[in-house]
Design a protein around this motif. Structure first.
Motif, PDB file in Angstrom:
ATOM      1  N   GLY A  35       0.826  -1.215   0.000  1.00  0.00           N
ATOM      2  CA  GLY A  35       0.000   0.000   0.000  1.00  0.00           C
ATOM      3  C   GLY A  35       0.855   1.258   0.000  1.00  0.00           C
ATOM      4  N   SER A  36       1.990   1.219   0.730  1.00  0.00           N
ATOM      5  CA  SER A  36       2.910   2.362   0.725  1.00  0.00           C
ATOM      6  C   SER A  36       3.510   2.564  -0.656  1.00  0.00           C
ATOM      7  CB  SER A  36       4.056   2.136   1.726  1.00  0.00           C
ATOM      8  OG  SER A  36       3.585   2.104   3.046  1.00  0.00           O
ATOM      9  N   ALA A  37       3.843   1.448  -1.306  1.00  0.00           N
ATOM     10  CA  ALA A  37       4.421   1.530  -2.656  1.00  0.00           C
ATOM     11  C   ALA A  37       3.400   2.112  -3.633  1.00  0.00           C
ATOM     12  CB  ALA A  37       4.897   0.149  -3.112  1.00  0.00           C
ATOM     13  N   ALA A  38       2.133   1.681  -3.501  1.00  0.00           N
ATOM     14  CA  ALA A  38       1.073   2.210  -4.368  1.00  0.00           C
ATOM     15  C   ALA A  38       0.894   3.711  -4.120  1.00  0.00           C
ATOM     16  CB  ALA A  38      -0.236   1.463  -4.111  1.00  0.00           C
ATOM     17  N   ALA A  39       0.973   4.109  -2.848  1.00  0.00           N
ATOM     18  CA  ALA A  39       0.807   5.524  -2.495  1.00  0.00           C
ATOM     19  C   ALA A  39       1.940   6.362  -3.097  1.00  0.00           C
ATOM     20  CB  ALA A  39       0.770   5.683  -0.976  1.00  0.00           C
ATOM     21  N   VAL A  73       9.118   0.537   6.171  1.00  0.00           N
ATOM     22  CA  VAL A  73       8.983   0.498   4.706  1.00  0.00           C
ATOM     23  C   VAL A  73       9.536   1.807   4.132  1.00  0.00           C
ATOM     24  CG1 VAL A  73       7.323   0.418   2.804  1.00  0.00           C
ATOM     25  CG2 VAL A  73       7.022  -1.085   4.794  1.00  0.00           C
ATOM     26  N   GLY A  74       9.196   2.931   4.754  1.00  0.00           N
ATOM     27  CA  GLY A  74       9.845   4.205   4.457  1.00  0.00           C
ATOM     28  C   GLY A  74       9.456   4.888   3.156  1.00  0.00           C
ATOM     29  N   LEU A  75       8.357   4.475   2.527  1.00  0.00           N
ATOM     30  CA  LEU A  75       7.977   5.067   1.241  1.00  0.00           C
ATOM     31  C   LEU A  75       6.982   6.210   1.388  1.00  0.00           C
ATOM     32  CD1 LEU A  75       7.598   1.803  -0.870  1.00  0.00           C
ATOM     33  CD2 LEU A  75       9.383   3.564  -1.135  1.00  0.00           C
ATOM     34  N   VAL A  76       6.258   6.223   2.478  1.00  0.00           N
ATOM     35  CA  VAL A  76       5.223   7.221   2.706  1.00  0.00           C
ATOM     36  C   VAL A  76       4.979   7.233   4.219  1.00  0.00           C
ATOM     37  CG1 VAL A  76       3.373   5.514   2.350  1.00  0.00           C
ATOM     38  CG2 VAL A  76       2.878   7.918   1.989  1.00  0.00           C
ATOM     39  N   ASP A  77       4.587   8.367   4.785  1.00  0.00           N
ATOM     40  CA  ASP A  77       4.240   8.383   6.208  1.00  0.00           C
ATOM     41  C   ASP A  77       2.876   7.735   6.378  1.00  0.00           C
ATOM     42  OD1 ASP A  77       6.592   9.614   6.768  1.00  0.00           O
ATOM     43  OD2 ASP A  77       5.750  11.614   7.104  1.00  0.00           O
ATOM     44  N   VAL A  78       2.838   6.629   7.118  1.00  0.00           N
ATOM     45  CA  VAL A  78       1.577   5.928   7.348  1.00  0.00           C
ATOM     46  C   VAL A  78       1.078   6.308   8.739  1.00  0.00           C
ATOM     47  CG1 VAL A  78       0.423   3.695   7.535  1.00  0.00           C
ATOM     48  CG2 VAL A  78       2.277   4.005   5.871  1.00  0.00           C
ATOM     49  N   HIS A  79       0.042   7.142   8.766  1.00  0.00           N
ATOM     50  CA  HIS A  79      -0.543   7.558  10.034  1.00  0.00           C
ATOM     51  C   HIS A  79      -1.736   6.669  10.340  1.00  0.00           C
ATOM     52  CE1 HIS A  79       1.870  11.220  10.293  1.00  0.00           C
ATOM     53  NE2 HIS A  79       1.688  11.327   8.990  1.00  0.00           N
ATOM     54  N   PRO A  80      -1.653   5.894  11.408  1.00  0.00           N
ATOM     55  CA  PRO A  80      -2.813   5.068  11.741  1.00  0.00           C
ATOM     56  C   PRO A  80      -3.981   5.927  12.220  1.00  0.00           C
ATOM     57  CG  PRO A  80      -1.132   4.875  13.441  1.00  0.00           C
ATOM     58  CD  PRO A  80      -0.540   5.718  12.358  1.00  0.00           C
ATOM     59  N   VAL A  81      -5.172   5.590  11.752  1.00  0.00           N
ATOM     60  CA  VAL A  81      -6.406   6.179  12.277  1.00  0.00           C
ATOM     61  C   VAL A  81      -6.893   5.220  13.364  1.00  0.00           C
ATOM     62  CG1 VAL A  81      -8.806   6.797  11.739  1.00  0.00           C
ATOM     63  CG2 VAL A  81      -6.970   7.271  10.080  1.00  0.00           C
ATOM     64  N   GLY A  82      -7.130   5.729  14.555  1.00  0.00           N
ATOM     65  CA  GLY A  82      -7.606   4.869  15.634  1.00  0.00           C
ATOM     66  C   GLY A  82      -9.110   4.668  15.544  1.00  0.00           C
ATOM     67  N   ALA A  83      -9.578   3.533  16.061  1.00  0.00           N
ATOM     68  CA  ALA A  83     -11.024   3.302  16.110  1.00  0.00           C
ATOM     69  C   ALA A  83     -11.646   4.195  17.182  1.00  0.00           C
ATOM     70  CB  ALA A  83     -11.316   1.843  16.403  1.00  0.00           C
ATOM     71  N   THR A 383      10.991   8.434  -3.619  1.00  0.00           N
ATOM     72  CA  THR A 383      10.295   7.200  -3.235  1.00  0.00           C
ATOM     73  C   THR A 383       9.622   6.523  -4.423  1.00  0.00           C
ATOM     74  OG1 THR A 383       8.393   8.563  -2.680  1.00  0.00           O
ATOM     75  CG2 THR A 383       9.852   7.915  -0.859  1.00  0.00           C
ATOM     76  N   ALA A 384       9.418   7.261  -5.513  1.00  0.00           N
ATOM     77  CA  ALA A 384       8.827   6.667  -6.717  1.00  0.00           C
ATOM     78  C   ALA A 384       9.255   7.468  -7.933  1.00  0.00           C
ATOM     79  CB  ALA A 384       7.307   6.644  -6.617  1.00  0.00           C
ATOM     80  N   GLY A 387       5.624   6.328 -11.808  1.00  0.00           N
ATOM     81  CA  GLY A 387       4.550   5.422 -11.411  1.00  0.00           C
ATOM     82  C   GLY A 387       5.006   4.117 -10.791  1.00  0.00           C
ATOM     83  N   ARG A 388       6.276   4.030 -10.421  1.00  0.00           N
ATOM     84  CA  ARG A 388       6.793   2.830  -9.748  1.00  0.00           C
ATOM     85  C   ARG A 388       7.539   3.240  -8.491  1.00  0.00           C
ATOM     86  NH1 ARG A 388       3.992  -1.296 -10.915  1.00  0.00           N
ATOM     87  NH2 ARG A 388       3.386  -1.132 -13.068  1.00  0.00           N
ATOM     88  N   ALA A 389       7.281   2.576  -7.389  1.00  0.00           N
ATOM     89  CA  ALA A 389       7.990   2.878  -6.143  1.00  0.00           C
ATOM     90  C   ALA A 389       9.445   2.430  -6.248  1.00  0.00           C
ATOM     91  CB  ALA A 389       7.317   2.174  -4.981  1.00  0.00           C
ATOM     92  N   GLU A 390      10.310   3.154  -5.553  1.00  0.00           N
ATOM     93  CA  GLU A 390      11.728   2.808  -5.497  1.00  0.00           C
ATOM     94  C   GLU A 390      11.917   1.856  -4.332  1.00  0.00           C
ATOM     95  OE1 GLU A 390      14.642   5.143  -7.179  1.00  0.00           O
ATOM     96  OE2 GLU A 390      13.025   4.699  -8.596  1.00  0.00           O
ATOM     97  N   LEU A 391      11.855   0.586  -4.587  1.00  0.00           N
ATOM     98  CA  LEU A 391      11.906  -0.389  -3.480  1.00  0.00           C
ATOM     99  C   LEU A 391      13.346  -0.690  -3.074  1.00  0.00           C
ATOM    100  CD1 LEU A 391       9.016  -2.694  -4.694  1.00  0.00           C
ATOM    101  CD2 LEU A 391       8.961  -1.142  -2.744  1.00  0.00           C
TER     102      LEU A 391
END
Ligand code: DOR
Ligand code: ZN
Ligand code: ZN
Length: 391
Positions: A35-39, A73-83, A383-384, A387-391
């Motif tokens: 998902g980070s790579a897609a982002a 993973v380091g490709l995008v900042d993933v901020h969790p949304v809490g329930a 990071t990309a 259209g392709r992430a830099e893995l």
């Protein structure tokens, strides 16, 4: 208005307030890595991952895990949304304070996938979040009005014999929550607005000075329920695709600022959950890798948004709504920047199988799109590319 042939355009990194990354629990559909790579491929530098995972992200343990995995993973900042509620069951409030105090410093809470439908629970959630300086993002749906529906209630669903989800299920919750937020002196954010009536309610609430913000998805800006003609479950989504007249109003509302932001509601599903009879298929569609060209097509090319407007609705406003200080703004000289270089003229054909996401449930399959992130940069690191992430 839009001009083509003008070369690449530099924007602040895109910020998505609403994605489903499926980890933990459904790594066969998407992971934080995929998902980070897609982002990154889609031009995003920050995303907010909804808590309807397995287990539900209703504790600091799960939220901090998502945050750390995103960092790794380091490709995008993933901020969790809490329930908002324990197990997203809509009854007991989750410990938002403990999630906010954790490593992930959770600032956005939502029961997305479900609606916080009990007004007393919503009122207490707004008060609790307000005390924390946090935001409640509401999936506006009164489940007593939708009761298992899978398509917009209207002539198309009636003809196809599909159970209808009325506009009122969404609009009545938005009106109620606006008033609850006013009384709680709290902010409230409305997810994936889909009807013309919702826009009227939002306009009214903003005129009253209520601290309400809203997002719209790329698919609701482009598609209407005429797509359901062949019962193709790829077009099944909550809230459902509405009518052409709703689409036109949503576009204007985004242009005028009644709707503040674009958010994808990226919802990957494994093939065996999606490729089923329409009524049984899971709702949701991929969004991260197609959001930018769809916004260019629906908003920028028709002249409804200029480049500043694209930056405002896809980066600046979402960053502000979620309280991110390091995203959604022009770059200071010498700082490690979050940005995206966009080629608005690049033409490509969407193929679900070729997208970075593990799942391939794109509603834009076979569609010719214009526009792509040529390079995405997170804190100075590419990071990309193309259209392709830099893995
Ligand atoms: O279409 C949707 N998919 N709407 C939601 O509210 C949940 C999401 C999902 O998790 O798949
Ligand atoms: Zn939702
Ligand atoms: Zn969602």
């Amino acid at each position: 208005t839009a001009v083509s042939g003008g070369g690449n355009v530099l924007l602040p990194g895109l910020v998505d307030l609403h994605v489903h990354l499926r980890e933990p629990g459904r790594e066969d559909a998407e992971t934080i890595a995929s998902g980070s790579a897609a982002a990154a491929a889609g031009g995003f530098t920050a995303v907010f991952a909804m808590p309807n995972t397995d287990p539900v992200a209703d504790t600091a343990l799960v939220c901090d895990h998502v945050w750390r995995r995103g960092r790794e993973v380091g490709l995008v900042d993933v901020h969790p949304v809490g329930a908002v509620t324990v197990g997203q069951k809509g009854e007991r409030l989750a410990e938002m304070g403990i999630m906010a105090a954790g490593e992930a410093q959770v600032r956005v809470f939502s029961d997305d996938g479900f609606c916080v439908s009990d007004p007393l629970v919503m009122r207490r959630a707004l008060e609790y979040a307000s005390g924390l300086g946090a935001l409640i993002a509401q999936h506006a749906e009164d489940p007593r009005l939708t009761c298992g529906a899978c398509a917009h209630e209207g002539p198309t669903a009636a003809r196809l014999g599909l159970a209808g989800w009325p506009r009122s299920a969404e609009e009545s919750i938005i009106a109620r929550d606006a008033i609850l937020a006013r009384d709680a002196d709290a902010r409230v954010h409305i997810c994936h607005v889909s009807t013309a009536g919702s826009v009227s309610v939002l306009r009214w609430a903003k005129e009253q000075g209520i601290a309400i913000t809203a997002e719209v998805t790329p698919h609701h800006l482009l598609l209407d329920d005429s797509r359901l003609e062949d019962y193709d479950p790829v077009f099944k989504v909550n809230p459902p695709l509405r009518e052409e007249s709703d689409v036109a109003v949503l576009r204007r509302a985004l242009a005028e600022g009644v709707i503040d932001a674009v958010a994808t509601d990226h919802a990957p599903h494994a093939a065996h959950d999606k490729d089923r009879e329409f009524a049984l298929a899971r709702p949701g569609m991929l969004g991260l890798e197609t959001a930018l060209p769809i916004v260019l097509e629906t908003m920028w090319r028709p002249g409804l948004l200029d480049w500043r407007g694209v930056a405002r609705t896809m980066s600046e406003n979402p960053a502000k709504i979620a309280g991110l200080a390091d995203q959604g703004r022009p770059i200071e000289v010498g700082e490690p920047a979050n940005l995206v270089v966009v080629d608005p003229d690049f033409e490509w054909t969407v193929r679900g199988k070729e997208l970075t996401s593990i799942a391939d449930n794109t509603p834009f399959e076979g569609m010719r799109l214009r526009g792509r992130a040529v390079a995405t940069v997170l804190r100075g690191r590419v990071t990309a590319r193309d259209g392709r992430a830099e893995l």
